[in-house]
Design an enzyme around this catalytic site. Sequence first.
Site, PDB file in Angstrom:
ATOM      1  N   ASP A  30       0.854  -1.192   0.000  1.00 31.19           N
ATOM      2  CA  ASP A  30       0.000   0.000   0.000  1.00 31.19           C
ATOM      3  C   ASP A  30       0.882   1.232   0.000  1.00 31.19           C
ATOM      4  O   ASP A  30       1.978   1.222   0.570  1.00 31.19           O
ATOM      5  CB  ASP A  30      -0.928   0.020   1.215  1.00 31.19           C
ATOM      6  CG  ASP A  30      -2.201   0.811   0.954  1.00 31.19           C
ATOM      7  OD1 ASP A  30      -3.276   0.190   0.835  1.00 31.19           O
ATOM      8  OD2 ASP A  30      -2.118   2.058   0.828  1.00 31.19           O
ATOM      9  N   GLU A 152     -14.131  -8.796  -8.157  1.00 35.14           N
ATOM     10  CA  GLU A 152     -14.392  -9.332  -6.822  1.00 35.14           C
ATOM     11  C   GLU A 152     -15.839  -9.049  -6.425  1.00 35.14           C
ATOM     12  O   GLU A 152     -16.335  -7.957  -6.667  1.00 35.14           O
ATOM     13  CB  GLU A 152     -13.412  -8.690  -5.828  1.00 35.14           C
ATOM     14  CG  GLU A 152     -13.537  -9.191  -4.408  1.00 35.14           C
ATOM     15  CD  GLU A 152     -13.503 -10.704  -4.316  1.00 35.14           C
ATOM     16  OE1 GLU A 152     -12.540 -11.328  -4.790  1.00 35.14           O
ATOM     17  OE2 GLU A 152     -14.466 -11.284  -3.783  1.00 35.14           O
ATOM     18  N   PHE A 153     -16.481 -10.031  -5.791  1.00 33.18           N
ATOM     19  CA  PHE A 153     -17.897  -9.881  -5.429  1.00 33.18           C
ATOM     20  C   PHE A 153     -18.130  -9.917  -3.923  1.00 33.18           C
ATOM     21  O   PHE A 153     -19.266 -10.011  -3.472  1.00 33.18           O
ATOM     22  CB  PHE A 153     -18.729 -10.983  -6.101  1.00 33.18           C
ATOM     23  CG  PHE A 153     -18.677 -10.919  -7.599  1.00 33.18           C
ATOM     24  CD1 PHE A 153     -19.544 -10.105  -8.308  1.00 33.18           C
ATOM     25  CD2 PHE A 153     -17.727 -11.649  -8.305  1.00 33.18           C
ATOM     26  CE1 PHE A 153     -19.481 -10.033  -9.696  1.00 33.18           C
ATOM     27  CE2 PHE A 153     -17.656 -11.578  -9.688  1.00 33.18           C
ATOM     28  CZ  PHE A 153     -18.535 -10.763 -10.399  1.00 33.18           C
ATOM     29  N   GLU A 156     -18.722  -6.346   2.205  1.00 32.86           N
ATOM     30  CA  GLU A 156     -18.190  -5.952   3.510  1.00 32.86           C
ATOM     31  C   GLU A 156     -19.124  -6.506   4.587  1.00 32.86           C
ATOM     32  O   GLU A 156     -20.334  -6.561   4.402  1.00 32.86           O
ATOM     33  CB  GLU A 156     -18.108  -4.428   3.615  1.00 32.86           C
ATOM     34  CG  GLU A 156     -16.978  -3.876   2.783  1.00 32.86           C
ATOM     35  CD  GLU A 156     -16.979  -2.355   2.698  1.00 32.86           C
ATOM     36  OE1 GLU A 156     -17.460  -1.692   3.614  1.00 32.86           O
ATOM     37  OE2 GLU A 156     -16.482  -1.849   1.676  1.00 32.86           O
ATOM     38  N   ASN A 212     -23.714  -5.504  -9.803  1.00 31.84           N
ATOM     39  CA  ASN A 212     -24.024  -4.476  -8.795  1.00 31.84           C
ATOM     40  C   ASN A 212     -25.197  -3.604  -9.235  1.00 31.84           C
ATOM     41  O   ASN A 212     -26.047  -3.243  -8.425  1.00 31.84           O
ATOM     42  CB  ASN A 212     -22.792  -3.600  -8.526  1.00 31.84           C
ATOM     43  CG  ASN A 212     -21.893  -4.223  -7.470  1.00 31.84           C
ATOM     44  OD1 ASN A 212     -22.157  -5.332  -7.003  1.00 31.84           O
ATOM     45  ND2 ASN A 212     -20.840  -3.537  -7.085  1.00 31.84           N
ATOM     46  N   LEU A 254     -34.678  -7.257  -1.720  1.00 38.72           N
ATOM     47  CA  LEU A 254     -36.037  -6.713  -1.841  1.00 38.72           C
ATOM     48  C   LEU A 254     -36.479  -6.129  -0.499  1.00 38.72           C
ATOM     49  O   LEU A 254     -37.642  -6.243  -0.123  1.00 38.72           O
ATOM     50  CB  LEU A 254     -37.017  -7.805  -2.298  1.00 38.72           C
ATOM     51  CG  LEU A 254     -36.957  -8.197  -3.770  1.00 38.72           C
ATOM     52  CD1 LEU A 254     -37.994  -9.277  -4.085  1.00 38.72           C
ATOM     53  CD2 LEU A 254     -37.183  -6.995  -4.691  1.00 38.72           C
ATOM     54  N   CYS A 264     -19.726   0.852  -2.916  1.00 34.59           N
ATOM     55  CA  CYS A 264     -19.790   0.244  -4.263  1.00 34.59           C
ATOM     56  C   CYS A 264     -21.028   0.617  -5.077  1.00 34.59           C
ATOM     57  O   CYS A 264     -20.891   1.177  -6.163  1.00 34.59           O
ATOM     58  CB  CYS A 264     -19.693  -1.272  -4.146  1.00 34.59           C
ATOM     59  SG  CYS A 264     -18.059  -1.802  -3.612  1.00 34.59           S
ATOM     60  N   ARG A 331     -18.770   5.092   3.985  1.00 32.95           N
ATOM     61  CA  ARG A 331     -18.788   5.735   2.669  1.00 32.95           C
ATOM     62  C   ARG A 331     -20.213   5.699   2.103  1.00 32.95           C
ATOM     63  O   ARG A 331     -20.826   4.641   2.040  1.00 32.95           O
ATOM     64  CB  ARG A 331     -17.810   5.032   1.711  1.00 32.95           C
ATOM     65  CG  ARG A 331     -16.359   5.328   2.041  1.00 32.95           C
ATOM     66  CD  ARG A 331     -15.399   4.617   1.102  1.00 32.95           C
ATOM     67  NE  ARG A 331     -15.228   3.220   1.439  1.00 32.95           N
ATOM     68  CZ  ARG A 331     -14.355   2.405   0.826  1.00 32.95           C
ATOM     69  NH1 ARG A 331     -13.617   2.863  -0.165  1.00 32.95           N
ATOM     70  NH2 ARG A 331     -14.243   1.147   1.193  1.00 32.95           N
TER      71      ARG A 331
END
Length: 433
Positions: A30, A152-153, A156, A212, A254, A264, A331
């Site tokens: 990083d 990537e799916f 969090e 998404n 739903l 995301c 976020r």
Amino acid sequence: MKLVVIGTGYVGLVSGVCFAEFGFETICIDKDKNRITELEKGVCPFFEPGIEELLFKHLKKTKLISFSSSLNESIKDADVVFITVGTPSRRINDEADLSAIWEVAEEIGESLKHYCLIVTKSTVPVGTTRKIKQIIANKIHQENFDVVSNPEFLREGSAVNDFMRPDRVVIGAENEKSLNIMRELYRPLYLRETPIVSTTIETAEIIKYAANSFLATKIGFINQVADLCEEVGANVQDVAKGIGMDKRIGSKFLHAGPGFGGSCFPKDVKAFTAVARKHSIDFSILDAVNSSNKERPNKIVEKILKVKKFNPDSTIAILGLSFKPNTDDIRDSTSLKIANILYENNIKINCYDPIAMNNSKLLYKNFQYFSSVYKACEGVNAIIIGTEWNEFRALNFHKIKMSIKDPIIFDLRNIYEPNELKKAGFLYYGVGK
Ligand code: NAD
């Protein structure tokens, strides 16, 4: 195989510890040096269930994971390099900001001296992985590397489990060699019969945004159905149950509420529409999802203010600040957006969240923060349940009633039965019921 993962955010760090768990030597990089110093001590920069145990195991015991801020050094022996840096929305338009991606591609190009497979795991617009390839090729003046798209799916809050037990692994590759390397990496999942969807690079990039955007569309749809239910006296939870049992529809995503947030969905829906616009494709469905979701926090506040005219010295308690339970990520949190709009309407805000308060304190300095739900609710004029943390599901409303000023509850996640709260002496408002 030796792996390098660039970016130690939710995706990079989870991928890093999980690949170490699969048995691969992994170096996580990083550019944030403080983050690397803390990670070297075994301190995770964010809350994610299960991650600290894996980090400790592979840092201290197996020593399969290590951390560095030098890509140039770390890439020397790498067989596979994963790019997992952030791709937020650009402020000026809806496009994804790919500056971190281009920076990393340049750096890889400057450092690469041997064959390596470069994998895009960040969520990126179609065409990005090929552009990464071009940038690297321009730097090293040779073709001795391959690129792959491997979106990537993970979610969090359940990221480790999602990485270890995904519904599928998508690999967009342009030759057998790179596809085989990726298959080898994911072999532990393949043995568990996880399907591998092998596609072109472009298709893989689109799959991620389409997934998404589709989930966001389901949420946007049920939220508008909820509005109609409120007008006509129907119950959106029963509607969702009734339609969700149809296997063609499915019951997930739903749940009517305050709108989708997080790091995301909002940015990915916007970026997907921006890509479509660039190619002159009509994506009016997603435009509608985007604009209705953007307006939703304002509409929720309008409804709240219709129920009660709050005086300037009124206080509302907001329970839950993270964009969803089991994460400290705030976020694009709708809960915080709603709190902020209320604050702009001269209402004081008391907050409580099990994990996300430290992050919130950095951005929302004018809110009051409390160490428990009960303290946050003392003397307030209403309560809002903004995030459906488990610890909010069985609150002692008799205790709250004794210290609250006005017993009104806005349950934006529909976690309570209206009658239960009415019996406890509260005015109850859910979403779409
Ligand atoms: P994040 O913001 O949590 O982490 C990104 C990390 O990359 C940060 O630690 C940052 O310091 C580092 N970084 C940025 N530029 C760098 C550089 N040049 N060199 C080294 N490190 C650099 O991001 P995230 O939430 O993990 O998301 C990463 C990507 O994965 C995004 O494209 C996102 O859309 C996608 N994604 C996220 C999730 C999720 O749930 N968060 C799920 C699936 C996919």
